[in-house]
Design a protein around this motif. Structure first.
Motif, mmCIF file in Angstrom:
data_model
loop_
_atom_site.group_PDB
_atom_site.id
_atom_site.type_symbol
_atom_site.label_atom_id
_atom_site.label_comp_id
_atom_site.label_asym_id
_atom_site.label_seq_id
_atom_site.Cartn_x
_atom_site.Cartn_y
_atom_site.Cartn_z
ATOM 1 N N VAL A 90 1.311 -0.712 -9.851
ATOM 2 C CA VAL A 90 0.605 0.181 -8.931
ATOM 3 C C VAL A 90 -0.777 0.488 -9.502
ATOM 4 O O VAL A 90 -0.901 0.966 -10.628
ATOM 5 N N ARG A 121 -3.709 2.599 -10.120
ATOM 6 C CA ARG A 121 -3.789 4.055 -10.154
ATOM 7 C C ARG A 121 -4.870 4.607 -9.224
ATOM 8 O O ARG A 121 -4.750 5.688 -8.663
ATOM 9 N N ASP A 138 -5.874 3.774 -6.210
ATOM 10 C CA ASP A 138 -5.695 3.872 -4.762
ATOM 11 C C ASP A 138 -4.274 3.610 -4.268
ATOM 12 O O ASP A 138 -4.045 3.563 -3.053
ATOM 13 N N GLY A 139 -3.314 3.450 -5.172
ATOM 14 C CA GLY A 139 -1.934 3.251 -4.730
ATOM 15 C C GLY A 139 -1.633 1.848 -4.257
ATOM 16 O O GLY A 139 -0.612 1.621 -3.593
ATOM 17 N N ASN A 154 0.861 -1.177 0.000
ATOM 18 C CA ASN A 154 0.000 0.000 0.000
ATOM 19 C C ASN A 154 0.903 1.234 0.000
ATOM 20 O O ASN A 154 1.535 1.551 1.020
ATOM 21 N N LEU A 155 0.976 1.947 -1.120
ATOM 22 C CA LEU A 155 1.866 3.103 -1.209
ATOM 23 C C LEU A 155 1.472 4.194 -0.224
ATOM 24 O O LEU A 155 2.337 4.945 0.252
ATOM 25 N N ASN A 156 0.197 4.310 0.091
ATOM 26 C CA ASN A 156 -0.238 5.325 1.053
ATOM 27 C C ASN A 156 0.349 5.026 2.432
ATOM 28 O O ASN A 156 0.745 5.942 3.157
#
Length: 272
Positions: free
Chosen positions: A146, A148, A150-151, A124-126
């Protein structure tokens, strides 16, 4: 305008799709009509399976496609924040953990920032952006495609990296939980990552607010018996409580005093 809906009902539906949920009190002010009128509109929208009632309002009903990420952030926002705090309190310093995709798992990450000596592996990039600046938290990000919207990092590369670890805790979410205890989601690629996370953690913690008990989704992640701890906002309905009790799942209600029953779906009686 959606067929069969009044102009106001179409506006209510559009607002729900934009923000994830609508509340009776807000709609009364917005349209300058009575609560009884708004409840009737919500009843009609629920009868058509366009919305699902929650306490004080309604959320978008969905069985095939999830809500947009920004809309999901608005749904049960305070409940998710409380769940995040309660879940983080179960994680001791010096732990290793997976944190999966989802707005509720992100609230757990937010509540972990004062912990020390954590190793966090995430797709999860967030979550990664939230935690990497903190000197007492080491962050490893799964590689891959990734998403787009929601990351989320999904795909076989992410799953391979997850499989290289055996961590103390996994923090996972779900888009829906059915009455038999199945944990459900929408994207099979996301589900594959969640299944790898479950398989490679010593203890699995599910974090979901009670609106997930009134939704449906098509892809099975796991059964609730495969987790060790379920952190939610309010006490579970009796049938799910019994499943958790019989399977030895610890249930933590972050807001035990909150009312969770949906409002009566019948219109309020007209005052005499």
């Amino acid at each position: 305008m959606t067929a069969g809906l009044t102009h106001r009902q179409s506006e209510i539906l559009n607002h729900a799709r934009a923000f994830g949920r609508v509340m009776v009190d807000d709609l009364v002010r917005r349209f300058e009509v009575s609560a009884q009128t708004i409840r009737k509109d919500l009843n009609d929208l629920c009868d058509q399976r366009l919305l699902t009632r929650i306490h004080g309002g309604a959320i978008v009903a969905s069985g095939v496609e999830n809500l947009a990420y920004e809309a999901r952030r608005f749904v049960a926002a305070e409940e998710k924040k409380a769940i995040g705090v309660a879940a983080a309190a179960q994680i001791p310093n010096g732990s290793s953990l997976f944190i999966n995709i989802g707005t509720t798992t992100e609230e757990v990450a937010s509540a972990l920032i004062n912990h020390e000596n954590l190793l966090v592996i995430t797709n999860n990039l967030n979550v990664a952006m939230m935690l990497y600046r903190h000197p007492h938290i080491e962050v490893i990000v799964a590689g891959g495609t990734v998403r787009r919207s929601d990351g989320a990092v999904i795909g076989s590369t992410a799953i391979k990296l997850i499989g290289q670890f055996k961590v103390d805790y996994a923090i996972i979410g779900a888009s829906a939980i059915d009455e038999e205890g199945a944990l459900l989601d929408f994207d099979y690629r996301e589900v594959q990552a969640a299944q790898a996370i479950i398989a490679n953690a010593r203890s699995v913690m599910l974090v979901c607010d009670s609106t997930k008990l009134r939704r449906s989704a098509a892809v099975r992640i796991a059964h609730i018996s495969q987790i060790q701890t379920f952190v939610t906002d309010v006490p579970l309905p009796p049938s799910l409580q019994e499943i958790c009790r019989s399977r030895g799942v610890q249930v933590i209600a972050a807001l035990p005093g909150s009312a969770d029953d949906a409002d009566d779906l019948e219109p309020e009686p007209t005052p005499l």
